[in-house]
Design a protein around this motif. Structure first.
Motif, mmCIF file in Angstrom:
data_model
loop_
_atom_site.group_PDB
_atom_site.id
_atom_site.type_symbol
_atom_site.label_atom_id
_atom_site.label_comp_id
_atom_site.label_asym_id
_atom_site.label_seq_id
_atom_site.Cartn_x
_atom_site.Cartn_y
_atom_site.Cartn_z
ATOM 1 N N TYR A 66 0.831 -1.215 0.000
ATOM 2 C CA TYR A 66 0.000 0.000 0.000
ATOM 3 C C TYR A 66 0.860 1.257 0.000
ATOM 4 C CZ TYR A 66 0.748 1.538 4.801
ATOM 5 O OH TYR A 66 1.290 2.040 5.929
ATOM 6 N N ARG A 126 -3.680 13.054 7.539
ATOM 7 C CA ARG A 126 -4.782 12.510 8.310
ATOM 8 C C ARG A 126 -5.563 13.725 8.792
ATOM 9 N NH1 ARG A 126 -4.479 8.421 13.376
ATOM 10 N NH2 ARG A 126 -3.821 10.274 14.480
ATOM 11 N N ASN A 162 -1.775 15.159 10.969
ATOM 12 C CA ASN A 162 -0.575 14.332 10.831
ATOM 13 C C ASN A 162 -0.326 14.009 9.360
ATOM 14 O OD1 ASN A 162 0.759 13.569 13.369
ATOM 15 N ND2 ASN A 162 -1.300 12.881 13.938
ATOM 16 N N VAL A 163 0.946 14.104 8.937
ATOM 17 C CA VAL A 163 1.286 13.805 7.541
ATOM 18 C C VAL A 163 1.480 12.309 7.383
ATOM 19 C CG1 VAL A 163 2.962 14.198 5.692
ATOM 20 C CG2 VAL A 163 2.404 16.048 7.272
ATOM 21 N N ILE A 164 0.768 11.727 6.433
ATOM 22 C CA ILE A 164 0.930 10.297 6.166
ATOM 23 C C ILE A 164 2.011 10.110 5.105
ATOM 24 C CG2 ILE A 164 -0.205 8.257 5.176
ATOM 25 C CD1 ILE A 164 -2.780 9.245 6.586
ATOM 26 N N ASN A 168 -10.880 9.522 2.243
ATOM 27 C CA ASN A 168 -11.833 8.687 2.981
ATOM 28 C C ASN A 168 -12.155 9.379 4.312
ATOM 29 O OD1 ASN A 168 -9.653 8.127 4.654
ATOM 30 N ND2 ASN A 168 -9.295 6.089 3.820
ATOM 31 N N ASN A 169 -12.741 8.652 5.237
ATOM 32 C CA ASN A 169 -13.151 9.272 6.506
ATOM 33 C C ASN A 169 -12.012 9.910 7.283
ATOM 34 O OD1 ASN A 169 -15.854 8.937 6.466
ATOM 35 N ND2 ASN A 169 -15.852 6.999 7.589
ATOM 36 N N VAL A 170 -10.802 9.342 7.158
ATOM 37 C CA VAL A 170 -9.697 9.842 7.989
ATOM 38 C C VAL A 170 -8.570 10.522 7.220
ATOM 39 C CG1 VAL A 170 -9.986 8.365 10.006
ATOM 40 C CG2 VAL A 170 -8.691 7.528 8.086
ATOM 41 N N THR A 171 -8.589 10.453 5.914
ATOM 42 C CA THR A 171 -7.473 11.055 5.164
ATOM 43 C C THR A 171 -7.960 12.068 4.123
ATOM 44 O OG1 THR A 171 -7.487 9.152 3.709
ATOM 45 C CG2 THR A 171 -5.816 9.156 5.416
ATOM 46 N N LEU A 224 -5.715 2.245 0.246
ATOM 47 C CA LEU A 224 -5.604 2.293 1.718
ATOM 48 C C LEU A 224 -6.459 1.208 2.381
ATOM 49 C CD1 LEU A 224 -5.610 6.079 2.650
ATOM 50 C CD2 LEU A 224 -3.771 4.477 2.988
ATOM 51 N N GLN A 259 -3.150 6.664 18.880
ATOM 52 C CA GLN A 259 -4.420 7.360 18.649
ATOM 53 C C GLN A 259 -5.441 6.455 17.979
ATOM 54 O OE1 GLN A 259 -2.196 10.682 16.627
ATOM 55 N NE2 GLN A 259 -4.022 11.779 17.260
ATOM 56 N N LEU A 310 -8.944 7.400 15.941
ATOM 57 C CA LEU A 310 -9.909 8.434 15.550
ATOM 58 C C LEU A 310 -11.342 7.910 15.524
ATOM 59 C CD1 LEU A 310 -8.185 10.491 12.730
ATOM 60 C CD2 LEU A 310 -8.241 10.940 15.144
ATOM 61 N N GLY A 369 -12.585 4.515 11.211
ATOM 62 C CA GLY A 369 -12.286 3.407 10.306
ATOM 63 C C GLY A 369 -11.151 3.728 9.347
ATOM 64 N N GLY A 370 -10.744 2.750 8.591
ATOM 65 C CA GLY A 370 -9.667 2.952 7.617
ATOM 66 C C GLY A 370 -8.299 2.632 8.188
ATOM 67 N N LYS A 371 -7.336 2.525 7.295
ATOM 68 C CA LYS A 371 -6.001 2.079 7.693
ATOM 69 C C LYS A 371 -5.339 3.026 8.698
ATOM 70 C CE LYS A 371 -1.904 0.059 5.714
ATOM 71 N NZ LYS A 371 -2.079 -1.317 6.116
ATOM 72 N N TYR A 372 -5.546 4.315 8.534
ATOM 73 C CA TYR A 372 -4.894 5.291 9.415
ATOM 74 C C TYR A 372 -5.786 5.737 10.575
ATOM 75 C CZ TYR A 372 -0.677 5.524 6.718
ATOM 76 O OH TYR A 372 0.505 5.211 6.134
ATOM 77 N N ASN A 373 -6.763 4.909 10.903
ATOM 78 C CA ASN A 373 -7.646 5.208 12.014
ATOM 79 C C ASN A 373 -6.920 5.043 13.346
ATOM 80 O OD1 ASN A 373 -10.094 5.614 13.399
ATOM 81 N ND2 ASN A 373 -10.331 3.412 13.612
ATOM 82 N N THR A 421 -3.291 4.748 14.972
ATOM 83 C CA THR A 421 -1.899 4.982 14.579
ATOM 84 C C THR A 421 -0.974 5.092 15.789
ATOM 85 O OG1 THR A 421 -2.313 7.337 14.500
ATOM 86 C CG2 THR A 421 -2.378 6.181 12.392
ATOM 87 N N ILE A 474 3.684 8.930 11.205
ATOM 88 C CA ILE A 474 2.674 8.115 11.894
ATOM 89 C C ILE A 474 2.548 6.782 11.164
ATOM 90 C CG2 ILE A 474 1.421 10.063 12.878
ATOM 91 C CD1 ILE A 474 -0.787 9.565 10.856
ATOM 92 N N PRO A 511 0.391 3.029 10.797
ATOM 93 C CA PRO A 511 -0.869 2.336 11.098
ATOM 94 C C PRO A 511 -0.652 1.249 12.155
ATOM 95 C CG PRO A 511 -0.477 2.404 8.737
ATOM 96 C CD PRO A 511 0.771 2.871 9.389
ATOM 97 N N ASP A 529 2.306 -1.377 11.639
ATOM 98 C CA ASP A 529 2.683 -1.623 10.244
ATOM 99 C C ASP A 529 3.873 -0.732 9.883
ATOM 100 O OD1 ASP A 529 2.924 -1.845 7.533
ATOM 101 O OD2 ASP A 529 0.803 -1.614 7.087
#
Lengths: 119, 308
Positions: free
Chosen positions: A3, A27, A31-33, A86-89, A119, B194, B196, B199-203, B205, B220, B222, B234
């Protein structure tokens, strides 16, 4: 495909467009992903990135509340496009002031969809 | 300063040792900061489990949960503390709220001295959560005074892992809040976790906020709950930077040692099991797959296969 490799390649593709200076996947809390920049970047763009990081939470909340898929700001000689992934990014694209915004809108929307899928 | 010569121990949390360049520094103070439901206690349980696997002395001080509840929680995540410790009920000590001040200021330093005289090789100390102690000392000045004293005693004894509650509403975060400031300031390593809740991969972290004497990884990462490991981070985004990932994996090395010992056992069954485990280990090494080798070498199904 990993990914992470997917994210890197999508963001790199975006900065290969002539008008795009930087692409950052945030995010929603700031926060920078992942990020990608043109090789030469100025202090001015760093100032704009700082602004994006500080405001991404506020912008994303606004977008979520009003169901907005894309928001554009004109700031410090840059166009800043926030696109929901998406919901978080959230994908943030920084382009020069004279950029072709119609083309860029389509391209950032496409990239946001591709990133969401990876993702 | 050469950072790589510092002696380190494995945290027991999949991926964290990679982020910390090989694990936690021995005799350091490590804080896990996060709001409710982020997985702080699971971090602590994985840490104690790793200590038991490595034969360390362990001291788990719980200020909220009863030992039986914690053990049951660990078991539900596949952290089999019961399998590696015969006296598992003695592992975790519940400190009642009315005795916290006395415990932290008098009993704990005395206990530290006692253990020092016993010549214990290395101790893993867990304070879960530190927050009730902070509530007993409302002013930051007092907190600093008490915590400095406690940390001096504890770090001379072993490596400390403490969990700190982030005082925020679910999904929100503020690591700089007054309630977390002093422990963060005094800790050697701070890991911020954290959730949030969207949902999702970065929920969920994990982020290393600071780690003294360590060129830790930024960014950050996952994180998810995993059966067996408790929590897994991860780190695939930075794996390519490590020339040999296995050198960071002390659990892997420990298991390799066990397999080697088993392969010399008089019991032919154990030798065969060791051979199978070795094959699995080598396979994992080549492909980078995640195989729980404790499962592989202790599973009754595996033993039946060998019997056949």
């Amino acid at each position: 495909m990993n990914y992470n490799t997917g994210l890197t390649s999508e963001l790199s593709d975006l900065i290969h467009l002539d008008d795009v200076e930087a692409a950052i996947l945030f995010r929603i809390d700031g926060n920078v992903i992942k990020s990608a920049f043109k090789e030469e970047h100025s202090n001015e763009i760093l100032r704009t990135i700082q602004w994006c990081k500080a405001n991404v939470e506020k912008v994303s909340l606004e977008m979520k509340t009003n169901n907005l898929a894309k928001v554009t700001y004109e700031l410090n000689n840059f166009n800043v496009i926030f696109s929901v992934v998406n919901n978080v990014t959230i994908l943030t694209t920084l382009a020069i002031r004279t950029a072709n915004m119609s083309l860029l809108s389509i391209e950032t929307k496409r990239k946001a969809m591709l990133i969401s899928a990876s993702l | 300063m050469n950072m790589s010569i510092t002696e380190r121990i494995s945290s027991g949390i999949e991926g964290l040792d990679v982020l910390l360049q090989g694990g936690m520094i021995k005799n350091s103070i490590n804080s896990i900061v996060g709001s409710s439901g982020t997985g702080k206690t699971t971090f602590a349980l994985a840490y104690i489990y790793q200590g038991l696997l490595e034969g360390d002395h362990t001291l788990y001080l719980s200020f909220e949960e009863t030992p039986s509840k914690l053990i049951a929680g660990a078991e539900s995540l596949g952290i089999r503390i019961k399998d590696v410790s015969q006296n598992f009920t003695d592992l975790i000590h519940l400190v009642e709220s009315e005795k916290i001040v006395e415990f932290m200021t008098n009993i704990l330093p005395a206990l530290a001295q006692k253990l020092k005289h016993k010549n214990v090789r290395h101790t893993r100390i867990i304070l879960d959560p530190l927050t009730p102690i902070l509530w007993e000392f409302p002013s930051e000045r007092e907190q600093r005074k008490v915590l400095t004293k406690i940390y001096q005693h504890l770090s001379s004894l072993g490596t400390v892992l403490q969990t700190v509650e982030e005082p925020n509403a679910f999904g929100q975060t503020d690591i700089g809040a007054i309630e977390t400031r002093v422990p963060i300031y005094l800790s050697d390593t701070v890991v911020h976790i954290q959730n949030l809740g969207l949902g999702g991969k970065y929920n969920r972290t994990c982020k290393i906020v600071k780690s003294r004497r360590t060129a830790h990884h930024e960014g950050i990462f996952p994180m998810h709950f995993a059966h067996g490991a408790g929590i897994a981070i991860d780190t695939s985004s930075i794996q390519t930077e490590c020339d040999e990932p296995s050198i960071y994996d002390t659990r892997y090395n420990e298991l390799m040692k066990k397999v080697k010992q088993m392969s010399k056992d008089k019991d032919p069954k154990k030798r065969i099991i060791a051979q199978i485990a070795k094959n699995l280990l080598n396979d994992r090494h080549e492909k980078g797959d995640k195989i729980d080798l404790v499962d592989a070498i202790t599973s009754p199904q595996m033993l039946q296969e060998v019997k056949k």
